[in-house]
Design a protein around this motif. Structure first.
Motif, PDB file in Angstrom:
ATOM      1  N   LEU A  31       0.817  -1.206   0.000  1.00 57.23           N
ATOM      2  CA  LEU A  31       0.000   0.000   0.000  1.00 57.23           C
ATOM      3  C   LEU A  31       0.852   1.257   0.000  1.00 57.23           C
ATOM      4  CD1 LEU A  31      -2.632  -0.995   2.703  1.00 57.23           C
ATOM      5  CD2 LEU A  31      -2.641  -1.477   0.257  1.00 57.23           C
ATOM      6  N   PHE A  32       0.333   2.267  -0.663  1.00 62.43           N
ATOM      7  CA  PHE A  32       0.934   3.588  -0.712  1.00 62.43           C
ATOM      8  C   PHE A  32       0.050   4.440   0.198  1.00 62.43           C
ATOM      9  CE2 PHE A  32       1.412   7.640  -3.317  1.00 62.43           C
ATOM     10  CZ  PHE A  32       2.712   7.868  -2.909  1.00 62.43           C
ATOM     11  N   LYS A 105      -0.042   0.180  -4.041  1.00 61.47           N
ATOM     12  CA  LYS A 105       1.191   0.710  -4.600  1.00 61.47           C
ATOM     13  C   LYS A 105       1.075   0.697  -6.118  1.00 61.47           C
ATOM     14  CE  LYS A 105       6.068  -0.577  -4.716  1.00 61.47           C
ATOM     15  NZ  LYS A 105       6.146  -1.487  -5.883  1.00 61.47           N
ATOM     16  N   LYS A 106       1.656   1.719  -6.730  1.00 61.98           N
ATOM     17  CA  LYS A 106       1.609   1.866  -8.185  1.00 61.98           C
ATOM     18  C   LYS A 106       1.984   0.551  -8.882  1.00 61.98           C
ATOM     19  CE  LYS A 106       4.513   4.443 -10.864  1.00 61.98           C
ATOM     20  NZ  LYS A 106       5.269   5.646 -11.135  1.00 61.98           N
ATOM     21  N   GLY A 107       1.205   0.190  -9.886  1.00 62.21           N
ATOM     22  CA  GLY A 107       1.538  -0.997 -10.674  1.00 62.21           C
ATOM     23  C   GLY A 107       1.013  -2.289 -10.092  1.00 62.21           C
ATOM     24  N   GLU A 108       0.280  -2.218  -8.984  1.00 61.65           N
ATOM     25  CA  GLU A 108      -0.218  -3.447  -8.371  1.00 61.65           C
ATOM     26  C   GLU A 108      -1.732  -3.476  -8.296  1.00 61.65           C
ATOM     27  OE1 GLU A 108       1.558  -4.590  -4.752  1.00 61.65           O
ATOM     28  OE2 GLU A 108       3.575  -4.365  -5.515  1.00 61.65           O
ATOM     29  N   ALA A 109      -2.266  -4.656  -8.381  1.00 69.36           N
ATOM     30  CA  ALA A 109      -3.680  -4.941  -8.179  1.00 69.36           C
ATOM     31  C   ALA A 109      -4.604  -3.996  -8.928  1.00 69.36           C
ATOM     32  CB  ALA A 109      -4.006  -4.977  -6.693  1.00 69.36           C
ATOM     33  N   HIS A 111      -4.303  -0.952  -9.979  1.00 66.28           N
ATOM     34  CA  HIS A 111      -3.684   0.235 -10.567  1.00 66.28           C
ATOM     35  C   HIS A 111      -4.411   0.750 -11.810  1.00 66.28           C
ATOM     36  CE1 HIS A 111      -0.846   3.191 -11.737  1.00 66.28           C
ATOM     37  NE2 HIS A 111      -0.618   2.588 -12.870  1.00 66.28           N
ATOM     38  N   ASN A 112      -4.756  -0.142 -12.735  1.00 69.77           N
ATOM     39  CA  ASN A 112      -5.377   0.326 -13.977  1.00 69.77           C
ATOM     40  C   ASN A 112      -6.708   1.000 -13.713  1.00 69.77           C
ATOM     41  OD1 ASN A 112      -3.231  -0.572 -15.369  1.00 69.77           O
ATOM     42  ND2 ASN A 112      -4.130  -2.553 -15.883  1.00 69.77           N
ATOM     43  N   ARG A 113      -7.483   0.432 -12.801  1.00 72.04           N
ATOM     44  CA  ARG A 113      -8.776   1.016 -12.483  1.00 72.04           C
ATOM     45  C   ARG A 113      -8.575   2.414 -11.891  1.00 72.04           C
ATOM     46  NH1 ARG A 113     -11.685   1.834  -8.450  1.00 72.04           N
ATOM     47  NH2 ARG A 113     -10.374   0.724  -6.979  1.00 72.04           N
ATOM     48  N   GLU A 114      -7.552   2.539 -11.053  1.00 72.37           N
ATOM     49  CA  GLU A 114      -7.266   3.822 -10.420  1.00 72.37           C
ATOM     50  C   GLU A 114      -6.960   4.884 -11.465  1.00 72.37           C
ATOM     51  OE1 GLU A 114      -4.802   2.607  -6.744  1.00 72.37           O
ATOM     52  OE2 GLU A 114      -3.763   4.136  -7.862  1.00 72.37           O
ATOM     53  N   VAL A 115      -6.107   4.529 -12.418  1.00 70.81           N
ATOM     54  CA  VAL A 115      -5.729   5.484 -13.449  1.00 70.81           C
ATOM     55  C   VAL A 115      -6.969   5.884 -14.228  1.00 70.81           C
ATOM     56  CG1 VAL A 115      -4.448   5.763 -15.599  1.00 70.81           C
ATOM     57  CG2 VAL A 115      -3.346   4.745 -13.615  1.00 70.81           C
ATOM     58  N   ASP A 116      -7.838   4.916 -14.565  1.00 70.54           N
ATOM     59  CA  ASP A 116      -9.074   5.228 -15.285  1.00 70.54           C
ATOM     60  C   ASP A 116      -9.933   6.201 -14.493  1.00 70.54           C
ATOM     61  OD1 ASP A 116      -9.546   1.871 -16.624  1.00 70.54           O
ATOM     62  OD2 ASP A 116      -8.299   3.551 -17.269  1.00 70.54           O
ATOM     63  N   ASP A 117     -10.056   5.975 -13.193  1.00 72.34           N
ATOM     64  CA  ASP A 117     -10.853   6.863 -12.348  1.00 72.34           C
ATOM     65  C   ASP A 117     -10.315   8.284 -12.405  1.00 72.34           C
ATOM     66  OD1 ASP A 117     -12.376   4.746 -11.628  1.00 72.34           O
ATOM     67  OD2 ASP A 117     -11.576   4.565  -9.583  1.00 72.34           O
ATOM     68  N   MET A 118      -8.992   8.415 -12.343  1.00 75.75           N
ATOM     69  CA  MET A 118      -8.402   9.745 -12.351  1.00 75.75           C
ATOM     70  C   MET A 118      -8.664  10.424 -13.690  1.00 75.75           C
ATOM     71  SD  MET A 118      -4.807   9.553 -10.455  1.00 75.75           S
ATOM     72  CE  MET A 118      -4.383   7.974  -9.806  1.00 75.75           C
TER      73      MET A 118
END
Length: 156
Positions: A31-32, A105-109, A111-118
């Motif tokens: 986790l970040f 943490k970036k690049g894990e689990a 991550h792609n969904r997070e980037v899409d949300d942003m």
């Protein structure tokens, strides 16, 4: 005990490289955490995240030179369930006038969904700024640079 002395120098470098990677748990378990209180140490981070699972490591990132906290850190769990639970419980957790922000943490689990949300937030015209905007911009730059290189290769 003295028989280890011969390989010590070699082991030192191995230890250092282990430190780089050894501070994280398995993929999806890291986790970040940001918006940390300024005076938090690794121990504080560990203490607050330990109730949610077995913590492999808890690290507050510090400024080189001053040793002051940079306001973020990483917590690594032994398993994904603990990591996911910690995100649910600790995201937005109020501590010393700050609200923690907790994500994979970036690049894990996720991550792609997070980037899409942003990306969705940006298109909606909401001018919210996130501390991780710079990370996202860096990520997008890297992707577009990769694409440029790729298309140059294809056009040869």
């Amino acid at each position: 005990a003295d028989s280890t002395r011969g390989g010590r120098r070699n082991r030192g470098t191995k230890e250092e490289s282990k430190k780089e990677t050894g501070d994280f748990g398995p993929p999806g378990c890291n986790l970040f955490v940001f918006h940390l209180p300024d005076d938090w140490t690794d121990d504080d981070l560990h203490e607050y995240f330990a109730p949610h699972g077995t913590v492999v490591s808890a690290k507050v990132m510090k400024e080189l030179g001053t040793g002051r906290s940079r306001g973020f850190g990483f917590v690594s769990y032994e398993d994904r369930v603990s990591a996911a639970t910690a995100i649910k419980k600790m995201q937005g957790y109020k501590i010393l006038g700050k609200r923690l922000k907790v994500e994979f943490k970036k690049g894990e689990a996720e991550h792609n969904r997070e980037v899409d949300d942003m990306m969705d937030d940006d298109e909606a015209g909401g001018k919210k700024t996130y501390p991780d905007d710079e990370r996202l911009i860096g990520y997008l730059r890297a992707i577009s640079a990769k694409n440029v290189v790729q298309s140059l290769k294809e056009s040869e």
